[in-house]
Write a protein that holds these residues in place. Structure first.
Motif, PDB file in Angstrom:
ATOM      1  N   VAL A 192       0.844  -1.188   0.000  1.00  0.00           N
ATOM      2  CA  VAL A 192       0.000   0.000   0.000  1.00  0.00           C
ATOM      3  C   VAL A 192       0.882   1.241   0.000  1.00  0.00           C
ATOM      4  O   VAL A 192       1.788   1.367   0.830  1.00  0.00           O
ATOM      5  CB  VAL A 192      -0.932   0.013   1.236  1.00  0.00           C
ATOM      6  N   THR A 193       0.616   2.144  -0.941  1.00  0.00           N
ATOM      7  CA  THR A 193       1.309   3.422  -1.003  1.00  0.00           C
ATOM      8  C   THR A 193       0.309   4.515  -0.669  1.00  0.00           C
ATOM      9  O   THR A 193      -0.795   4.539  -1.220  1.00  0.00           O
ATOM     10  CB  THR A 193       1.899   3.652  -2.407  1.00  0.00           C
ATOM     11  N   ARG A 237       4.992  -2.383  14.828  1.00  0.00           N
ATOM     12  CA  ARG A 237       4.101  -3.388  14.244  1.00  0.00           C
ATOM     13  C   ARG A 237       2.707  -2.780  14.210  1.00  0.00           C
ATOM     14  O   ARG A 237       2.206  -2.294  15.219  1.00  0.00           O
ATOM     15  CB  ARG A 237       4.090  -4.673  15.057  1.00  0.00           C
ATOM     16  N   ASN A 238       2.104  -2.794  13.021  1.00  0.00           N
ATOM     17  CA  ASN A 238       0.759  -2.252  12.850  1.00  0.00           C
ATOM     18  C   ASN A 238      -0.249  -3.373  12.657  1.00  0.00           C
ATOM     19  O   ASN A 238       0.054  -4.372  12.023  1.00  0.00           O
ATOM     20  CB  ASN A 238       0.674  -1.362  11.609  1.00  0.00           C
ATOM     21  N   VAL A 239      -1.450  -3.162  13.186  1.00  0.00           N
ATOM     22  CA  VAL A 239      -2.585  -4.031  12.912  1.00  0.00           C
ATOM     23  C   VAL A 239      -3.716  -3.122  12.460  1.00  0.00           C
ATOM     24  O   VAL A 239      -4.078  -2.173  13.171  1.00  0.00           O
ATOM     25  CB  VAL A 239      -3.015  -4.838  14.155  1.00  0.00           C
ATOM     26  N   GLY A 240      -4.248  -3.385  11.283  1.00  0.00           N
ATOM     27  CA  GLY A 240      -5.354  -2.593  10.749  1.00  0.00           C
ATOM     28  C   GLY A 240      -6.583  -3.457  10.596  1.00  0.00           C
ATOM     29  O   GLY A 240      -6.505  -4.575  10.076  1.00  0.00           O
ATOM     30  N   SER A 266       1.378  -5.204   9.525  1.00  0.00           N
ATOM     31  CA  SER A 266       2.543  -4.717   8.797  1.00  0.00           C
ATOM     32  C   SER A 266       3.695  -4.490   9.764  1.00  0.00           C
ATOM     33  O   SER A 266       3.508  -3.948  10.848  1.00  0.00           O
ATOM     34  CB  SER A 266       2.219  -3.400   8.081  1.00  0.00           C
ATOM     35  N   ASP A 267       4.874  -4.922   9.349  1.00  0.00           N
ATOM     36  CA  ASP A 267       6.119  -4.656  10.071  1.00  0.00           C
ATOM     37  C   ASP A 267       7.038  -3.811   9.195  1.00  0.00           C
ATOM     38  O   ASP A 267       8.250  -3.891   9.295  1.00  0.00           O
ATOM     39  CB  ASP A 267       6.824  -5.967  10.427  1.00  0.00           C
ATOM     40  N   SER A 268       6.447  -2.999   8.328  1.00  0.00           N
ATOM     41  CA  SER A 268       7.221  -2.277   7.313  1.00  0.00           C
ATOM     42  C   SER A 268       8.163  -1.231   7.881  1.00  0.00           C
ATOM     43  O   SER A 268       9.170  -0.925   7.282  1.00  0.00           O
ATOM     44  CB  SER A 268       6.275  -1.618   6.313  1.00  0.00           C
ATOM     45  N   ALA A 282       4.084   0.457   2.367  1.00  0.00           N
ATOM     46  CA  ALA A 282       4.053  -0.526   3.457  1.00  0.00           C
ATOM     47  C   ALA A 282       3.488  -1.838   2.925  1.00  0.00           C
ATOM     48  O   ALA A 282       2.531  -1.844   2.150  1.00  0.00           O
ATOM     49  CB  ALA A 282       3.192  -0.025   4.611  1.00  0.00           C
ATOM     50  N   THR A 283       4.099  -2.936   3.341  1.00  0.00           N
ATOM     51  CA  THR A 283       3.603  -4.263   2.976  1.00  0.00           C
ATOM     52  C   THR A 283       2.755  -4.797   4.107  1.00  0.00           C
ATOM     53  O   THR A 283       3.201  -4.878   5.261  1.00  0.00           O
ATOM     54  CB  THR A 283       4.768  -5.228   2.684  1.00  0.00           C
TER      55      THR A 283
END
Length: 146
Positions: free
Chosen positions: A54-55, A85-88, A78-80, A62-63
């Motif tokens: 995602v851009t 560390r993200n959780v969406g 994502s750990d980009s 971010a992957t």
């Protein structure tokens, strides 16, 4: 410890309609200006384990890896960014009257989460609100045309 952002919106469409729009992540740039591109690693329905690059304006690409999917939406991680560390979450729930409530969440965890969210909280909130409003418009349009 995590830093959490959340937005909810009522949509005049069934949860399945909003869920389908959210799960078609490659189409997000057509209904939210908060996403410039979303490139999936697979074709067909969104699946657990699939990755999506995602851009977004003002941010590095971010992957995201899909961790949950059902008719009402999905979750990904994502750990980009180093130290974060993200959780969406992107979920829609029927309200029983032909409408649904969509809930968009974004959590930041890790040693740099607090610093990054202090610097970017305004942008994060703005992008989540843009996604919620864009989703509402796209789902209501889709529900009217079906």
């Amino acid at each position: 410890m995590s830093v959490d952002f959340r937005d909810t919106i009522t949509i005049a469409a069934p949860a399945s309609v909003a869920g389908d729009i959210m799960k078609a992540v490659q189409e997000w740039p057509s209904w939210t200006a908060s996403v410039s591109s979303a490139v999936r690693s697979s074709a067909g329905p969104l699946t657990v384990g699939e990755t999506v690059v995602v851009t977004q304006p003002k941010l590095r690409p971010a992957t995201w890896t899909v961790t949950k999917v059902d008719t009402g939406g999905f979750e990904w991680t994502s750990d980009s960014a180093p130290g974060i560390r993200n959780v969406g979450g992107h979920w829609a729930t029927d309200n029983g009257d032909g409408t649904c409530t969509a809930e968009l969440t974004l959590s930041f965890a890790g040693p740099l989460a607090r610093i990054v969210t202090l610097l970017y909280s305004s942008l994060i909130r703005r992008y989540i609100r843009m996604e919620a409003e864009g989703l509402r418009k796209a789902a209501e349009t889709a529900a009217q045309t079906s």
